[in-house]
Every structure is written in C-alpha cells, then in structure tokens.
Motif scaffolding. Structure first.
Motif: not given
Length: 127
Positions: A16-21, A61-62
């Motif tokens: 989840e790119p938005g969450r991690l960003a 993703h792992v």
C-alpha cells in the motif's frame, strides 16, 4: 563525469504505497505526493531537501525478516534524532505504526531497530 542523476533517495516496494508514504512523511516531516501504484514523499528543508522517498506497489510483497539470512533485509534506513529525544521519537514512531524489533540494550548502543508498517527495517539512531 556522471552518466546519470539520482532522483529518488530510495524506492520501497510495499503493498500500500499511500499508507507507507504517509507513515514516512509523518516520521520525517515530508509531504505526500501522488496516489495509486507510485507515491512519493518530498522534503522542503533539512538534509533531505530536494530529495524524494518513493513507494511502489508490489503485489505479493513479502517483507524481510530481521535478522534472517533466508529473507534478509537487503537495506535499511538509519534515521537520526538527538540522543535526548530518542525516547520521544520512539513513542511517535510506534504511534504511527512502527514495531520495535530490538532496543538499545539499556542505552549501551546508539540505535534501536524497528519495522515500518510494510515490514522494512529501520533504525532510530542517537545523534
């Protein structure tokens, strides 16, 4: 003479790119730009000024397992805070969704190891 330029400081694969960003923008004081499969965090000041931390969607993703030779970390981020603010920085990182993996051995070491919400290891280091 350089052949290329380095635009992104680092690109992290994640589900989840938005969450991690959002996690790193809050942790480092940056601004989230974009949405979807590629999201960036930019910085207006400090040592990261004019640099980008990017997040790329990686289905399946792992995350790395730290410490582990079988699913090694590949890399990690060292994030520096003044020594007297290390406990406060840890509290904030945990509130944002980090997980403590290894403490500083009662102050004997200058760093603590964490996992971000997507599983990437990072350290809070006493500056």
């Amino acid at each position: 003479m350089a052949i290329t330029t380095l635009r992104a400081v680092v690109v992290l694969d994640c589900p989840e790119p938005g969450r991690l960003a959002d996690f790193y923008a809050r942790l480092l004081g940056g601004k989230v730009e974009g949405e979807g499969r590629w999201v960036e965090v930019t910085f207006d000041s400090g040592v990261l000024k004019d640099r980008t931390l990017a997040f790329q969607e990686a289905p399946g993703h792992v995350p790395p397992s730290w410490p582990s030779a079988e699913r090694s970390q590949q890399f990690h981020l060292d994030l520096y805070v003044p020594r007297e603010e290390l406990d406060a920085a840890e509290r904030e990182a945990l509130e944002l969704g980090a997980e403590l993996l290894e403490g500083d051995d009662g102050g004997k070491r200058d760093f603590r190891v964490y996992r971000d919400p997507a599983g990437h290891p990072f350290c809070l280091c006493a500056d």
